[in-house]
Design an enzyme around this catalytic site. Structure first.
Site, PDB file in Angstrom:
ATOM      1  N   ASP A 141       4.554  -0.146  -6.971  1.00  0.00           N
ATOM      2  CA  ASP A 141       3.279  -0.633  -7.595  1.00  0.00           C
ATOM      3  C   ASP A 141       2.115   0.226  -6.973  1.00  0.00           C
ATOM      4  O   ASP A 141       0.858   0.232  -7.661  1.00  0.00           O
ATOM      5  CB  ASP A 141       3.073  -2.028  -7.588  1.00  0.00           C
ATOM      6  CG  ASP A 141       1.789  -2.506  -8.360  1.00  0.00           C
ATOM      7  OD1 ASP A 141       1.654  -2.251  -9.704  1.00  0.00           O
ATOM      8  OD2 ASP A 141       0.866  -3.100  -7.617  1.00  0.00           O
ATOM      9  N   HIS A 186      -0.477  -0.131  -9.581  1.00  0.00           N
ATOM     10  CA  HIS A 186      -1.295  -0.953  -9.055  1.00  0.00           C
ATOM     11  C   HIS A 186      -1.910  -1.997  -9.729  1.00  0.00           C
ATOM     12  O   HIS A 186      -2.919  -2.626  -9.872  1.00  0.00           O
ATOM     13  CB  HIS A 186      -2.570  -0.246  -8.177  1.00  0.00           C
ATOM     14  CG  HIS A 186      -2.904  -0.834  -6.774  1.00  0.00           C
ATOM     15  ND1 HIS A 186      -3.296  -0.107  -5.863  1.00  0.00           N
ATOM     16  CD2 HIS A 186      -2.982  -2.167  -6.617  1.00  0.00           C
ATOM     17  CE1 HIS A 186      -3.538  -0.981  -4.910  1.00  0.00           C
ATOM     18  NE2 HIS A 186      -3.324  -2.270  -5.279  1.00  0.00           N
ATOM     19  N   ARG A 223       1.027  -1.203   0.025  1.00  0.00           N
ATOM     20  CA  ARG A 223       0.184  -0.076  -0.206  1.00  0.00           C
ATOM     21  C   ARG A 223       0.705   1.093   0.049  1.00  0.00           C
ATOM     22  O   ARG A 223       1.927   1.225   0.678  1.00  0.00           O
ATOM     23  CB  ARG A 223      -0.875   0.080   1.275  1.00  0.00           C
ATOM     24  CG  ARG A 223      -2.205  -0.905   1.090  1.00  0.00           C
ATOM     25  CD  ARG A 223      -3.016  -0.574   0.025  1.00  0.00           C
ATOM     26  NE  ARG A 223      -4.283  -1.253  -0.037  1.00  0.00           N
ATOM     27  CZ  ARG A 223      -4.399  -2.465  -0.827  1.00  0.00           C
ATOM     28  NH1 ARG A 223      -3.360  -2.594  -1.620  1.00  0.00           N
ATOM     29  NH2 ARG A 223      -5.397  -3.220  -0.865  1.00  0.00           N
ATOM     30  N   GLU A 246      -1.967   7.814  -5.115  1.00  0.00           N
ATOM     31  CA  GLU A 246      -2.344   7.062  -6.200  1.00  0.00           C
ATOM     32  C   GLU A 246      -3.897   7.234  -6.627  1.00  0.00           C
ATOM     33  O   GLU A 246      -4.473   7.053  -7.845  1.00  0.00           O
ATOM     34  CB  GLU A 246      -1.955   5.639  -6.153  1.00  0.00           C
ATOM     35  CG  GLU A 246      -3.013   4.703  -5.014  1.00  0.00           C
ATOM     36  CD  GLU A 246      -2.786   3.223  -5.140  1.00  0.00           C
ATOM     37  OE1 GLU A 246      -1.499   2.814  -5.022  1.00  0.00           O
ATOM     38  OE2 GLU A 246      -3.748   2.505  -5.367  1.00  0.00           O
TER      39      GLU A 246
END
Ligand code: NAD
Length: 328
Positions: free
Chosen positions: A258, A295, A234, A263
């Site tokens: 990622d 993600h 996260r 985000e």
């Protein structure tokens, strides 16, 4: 039984519709996020289905409650975006998909490590322009190096299994050591030891109020010079602004993200025709030793099938009043 399904892309719809042939629920797909502004669109639904960046705050849950929604089904494992205490008070059951394909995420994390280590993203750009210079592309053998795994649940252990195959030494940190990790030969240490001894650090723990910015200026300072950090967990586990300084002074040698703490305003959308106003993202993404993916660590056909199967089974079990092991 009607489900309002938020933040859906074509791939979500495809796999949910396929699995729904078995259930016959009415699925209403929305391509936008569930937020306080959009929550009213759940009108007429019995259950609401959301993903990682949807808003499960008290305000939204209150609105859903007023619309008669009794179930909030997460199409993911992490639930940091949902106010569970508020859900309990309001009588909304929250279900999640605790494990859909740990290997999907672990393989992506290792893919990021390999890409960053051997500069594959740079080689891809160079060779397209017939630039076959190898300057600046030196990597290191993963064999005999040390990986530090923070969080040794399903994904952390899957990552260890792969890294063990490279012949890496594995250090681990988790308040609850895993017998599977110990079987793989992982050595549990405290965080400071993990920081000091790891060549590659990979995050695989959930985000909680206690570990917000777990990796920050103080923890970066304790790491080896040139450490590689990969975050597929996260975004807010890592202080992205502090990472800019650590990249500038070469404390961090490579950073794979990622997930990213901001985000929500960027990921899952095509922003290529917009001016991206997020300066932290801009600065990080301009570094050749920083690799972003949006993600997507979960994004395999196996994982999408599994997510759809568990999500609809969760909703079905609650609707029938059966016990559901995935209630939070
Ligand atoms: P899991 O519940 O199986 O394991 C999590 C582990 O983290 C547990 O062993 C727990 O004890 C440990 N932990 C909790 N707090 C910790 C802390 N402060 N420090 C160290 N360890 C801690 O979960 P999982 O299925 O392995 O998933 C891990 C995380 O991966 C999820 O919480 C989610 O945030 C993330 N995830 C990301 C994607 C993606 O597409 N990028 C997909 C799925 C999951």
């Amino acid at each position: 039984m009607k489900l309002a399904v938020y933040s859906t892309k074509n791939y979500d719809r495809k796999y949910l519709e396929l699995v729904n042939q078995h259930y016959g629920f009415e699925l209403e797909f929305f391509d936008f996020l569930l937020t306080p502004q959009t929550a009213k669109t759940a009108i007429g639904a019995d259950a609401v289905c959301i993903f990682v960046n949807d808003d499960g705050s008290r305000e939204v849950l209150q609105e859903l409650k007023s619309l008669g929604i009794k179930t909030l089904a997460l199409r993911c494992a992490g639930f940091n975006n949902v106010d569970l205490a508020a859900a309990k008070e309001l009588g909304i059951s929250v279900v999640r998909v605790p494990a859909y394909s740990p290997e999907a995420v672990a393989e992506h994390a290792v893919g990021m490590m390999m890409c960053l280590n051997r500069h594959i993203h740079r080689a891809y750009q160079r060779t397209r322009e017939a630039n076959f210079s190898l300057e600046g592309l030196i990597g290191f053998n993963m064999h005999q190096r040390t990986a530090g795994i923070i969080g040794t649940g399903k994904i952390g252990v899957a990552a260890m299994r792969i890294l063990k195959g490279f012949g890496m030494h594995i250090l681990a940190y988790d308040p609850y050591p895993s017998p599977l990790a110990l079987e793989l030969g992982a050595e549990y240490v405290d965080l400071d030891t993990l920081y000091a001894q790891s060549d590659v650090i990979s995050l695989h723990c959930p985000l909680t109020p206690e570990n917000h910015h777990l990796l920050n200026a103080t923890s970066f300072a304790k790491m080896k010079d040139g450490v590689m950090i990969v975050n597929t967990s996260r975004g807010a586990l890592l202080d992205a602004s502090a990472a800019i300084d650590a990249l500038k002074n070469q404390k961090i040698g490579a950073l794979g993200m990622d997930v990213y703490e901001n985000e929500r305003d960027l990921f899952f959308e095509d922003n290529s025709n917009e001016v991206v106003l997020d300066d932290v993202f801009r600065r990080l993404s301009s570094c050749h030793n920083v690799l972003f993916t949006g993600h997507q660590a979960f994004l395999t056909s196996d994982a999408l099938t599994s997510i759809s199967e568990t999500t609809l089974l969760n909703v079905d079990q609650l609707a029938k009043g059966e016990s559901c092991p995935n209630v939070l």
